[in-house]
Write a protein that holds these residues in place. Structure first.
Motif, PDB file in Angstrom:
ATOM      1  N   ALA A   1      -2.991 -11.628  -3.997  1.00 55.75           N
ATOM      2  CA  ALA A   1      -2.425 -10.337  -3.612  1.00 55.75           C
ATOM      3  C   ALA A   1      -1.782  -9.700  -4.831  1.00 55.75           C
ATOM      4  O   ALA A   1      -1.152 -10.384  -5.639  1.00 55.75           O
ATOM      5  CB  ALA A   1      -1.395 -10.509  -2.512  1.00 55.75           C
TER       6      ALA A   1
ATOM      7  N   ARG B   1       0.924  -6.768  -6.145  1.00 54.54           N
ATOM      8  CA  ARG B   1       2.073  -6.011  -5.659  1.00 54.54           C
ATOM      9  C   ARG B   1       1.934  -4.537  -6.035  1.00 54.54           C
ATOM     10  O   ARG B   1       1.643  -4.203  -7.172  1.00 54.54           O
ATOM     11  CB  ARG B   1       3.363  -6.576  -6.250  1.00 54.54           C
ATOM     12  N   ILE B   2       2.145  -3.666  -5.063  1.00 55.17           N
ATOM     13  CA  ILE B   2       2.164  -2.221  -5.274  1.00 55.17           C
ATOM     14  C   ILE B   2       3.613  -1.774  -5.167  1.00 55.17           C
ATOM     15  O   ILE B   2       4.281  -2.073  -4.180  1.00 55.17           O
ATOM     16  CB  ILE B   2       1.317  -1.486  -4.207  1.00 55.17           C
ATOM     17  N   ARG B   3       4.101  -1.066  -6.180  1.00 56.74           N
ATOM     18  CA  ARG B   3       5.471  -0.558  -6.156  1.00 56.74           C
ATOM     19  C   ARG B   3       5.435   0.945  -5.940  1.00 56.74           C
ATOM     20  O   ARG B   3       4.968   1.690  -6.800  1.00 56.74           O
ATOM     21  CB  ARG B   3       6.175  -0.904  -7.470  1.00 56.74           C
ATOM     22  N   LYS B   4       5.936   1.383  -4.794  1.00 51.90           N
ATOM     23  CA  LYS B   4       6.010   2.816  -4.495  1.00 51.90           C
ATOM     24  C   LYS B   4       7.389   3.285  -4.916  1.00 51.90           C
ATOM     25  O   LYS B   4       8.387   2.986  -4.274  1.00 51.90           O
ATOM     26  CB  LYS B   4       5.772   3.057  -3.010  1.00 51.90           C
TER      27      LYS B   4
ATOM     28  N   LEU C   1       9.724   0.803  -2.773  1.00 48.43           N
ATOM     29  CA  LEU C   1       9.097   0.131  -1.637  1.00 48.43           C
ATOM     30  C   LEU C   1       8.041  -0.807  -2.204  1.00 48.43           C
ATOM     31  O   LEU C   1       7.176  -0.377  -2.971  1.00 48.43           O
ATOM     32  CB  LEU C   1       8.435   1.148  -0.702  1.00 48.43           C
ATOM     33  N   LYS C   2       8.117  -2.070  -1.842  1.00 50.42           N
ATOM     34  CA  LYS C   2       7.179  -3.049  -2.386  1.00 50.42           C
ATOM     35  C   LYS C   2       6.153  -3.389  -1.319  1.00 50.42           C
ATOM     36  O   LYS C   2       6.497  -3.811  -0.217  1.00 50.42           O
ATOM     37  CB  LYS C   2       7.930  -4.293  -2.849  1.00 50.42           C
ATOM     38  N   ARG C   3       4.906  -3.194  -1.654  1.00 51.87           N
ATOM     39  CA  ARG C   3       3.800  -3.451  -0.741  1.00 51.87           C
ATOM     40  C   ARG C   3       2.829  -4.413  -1.402  1.00 51.87           C
ATOM     41  O   ARG C   3       2.798  -4.542  -2.625  1.00 51.87           O
ATOM     42  CB  ARG C   3       3.067  -2.141  -0.407  1.00 51.87           C
ATOM     43  N   LEU C   4       2.001  -5.051  -0.587  1.00 58.37           N
ATOM     44  CA  LEU C   4       0.999  -5.985  -1.107  1.00 58.37           C
ATOM     45  C   LEU C   4      -0.393  -5.444  -0.826  1.00 58.37           C
ATOM     46  O   LEU C   4      -0.669  -4.960   0.270  1.00 58.37           O
ATOM     47  CB  LEU C   4       1.156  -7.360  -0.469  1.00 58.37           C
ATOM     48  N   ARG C   5      -1.253  -5.533  -1.837  1.00 59.74           N
ATOM     49  CA  ARG C   5      -2.640  -5.114  -1.695  1.00 59.74           C
ATOM     50  C   ARG C   5      -3.516  -6.355  -1.855  1.00 59.74           C
ATOM     51  O   ARG C   5      -3.331  -7.127  -2.797  1.00 59.74           O
ATOM     52  CB  ARG C   5      -2.972  -4.086  -2.772  1.00 59.74           C
TER      53      ARG C   5
END
Length: 136
Positions: free
Chosen positions: A113, A115-118, A102-106
């Motif tokens: 920004a 990228r956060i990789r869950k 799941l790729k999220r942005l912080r």
């Protein structure tokens, strides 16, 4: 599907009927954390592996314990006349592969920004028996 592809698929299905295994897909733990626990039980006898997982503090050990119980149950279903304690079951193979991310942005400073990789993982457990009760 082509003839050769169908034949190899059927051969693979027949081979899987004699093997006791269990799979866990898209487990929401990073593969790196899951491999730490999987390395503790690789090659161990089933009773010892269950004790290791039961008394481990890591969260991944709870999920692996449940998966190992499922693999044992699958072995019992395929070998109805066999006994788990007499068969000498051990963990023949345990694989931890990367699953979907799941790729999220912080938000970061100055309008950027990060990228956060869950990460998630797939775990496969294959059991082997030391004393094969189905031999002639």
């Amino acid at each position: 599907m082509g003839v050769r592809k169908r034949e190899t698929a059927d051969a693979r299905k027949e081979a899987n009927k004699s093997i006791a295994f269990a799979k866990l897909n898209n487990c929401p733990t990073s593969p790196r954390k899951m491999r730490l626990v999987a390395d503790l039980v690789r090659g161990q006898k089933v009773e010892r592996a269950l004790n290791i997982l039961r008394f481990s503090q890591k969260e991944a050990s709870r999920k692996l314990e449940k998966l190992l119980l499922s693999a044992i149950n699958n072995w019992e279903q395929k070998n109805s006349e066999g006994d788990v304690t007499e068969a000498g079951l051990f963990i023949k193979e345990i694989k931890v592969d990367g699953g979907m991310m799941l790729k999220r942005l912080r938000p970061a400073p100055q309008g950027r920004a990060h990228r956060i990789r869950k990460r998630s993982n797939h775990v496969t457990i294959v059991l082997g028996a030391i004393n094969n009760t189905q031999s002639n």
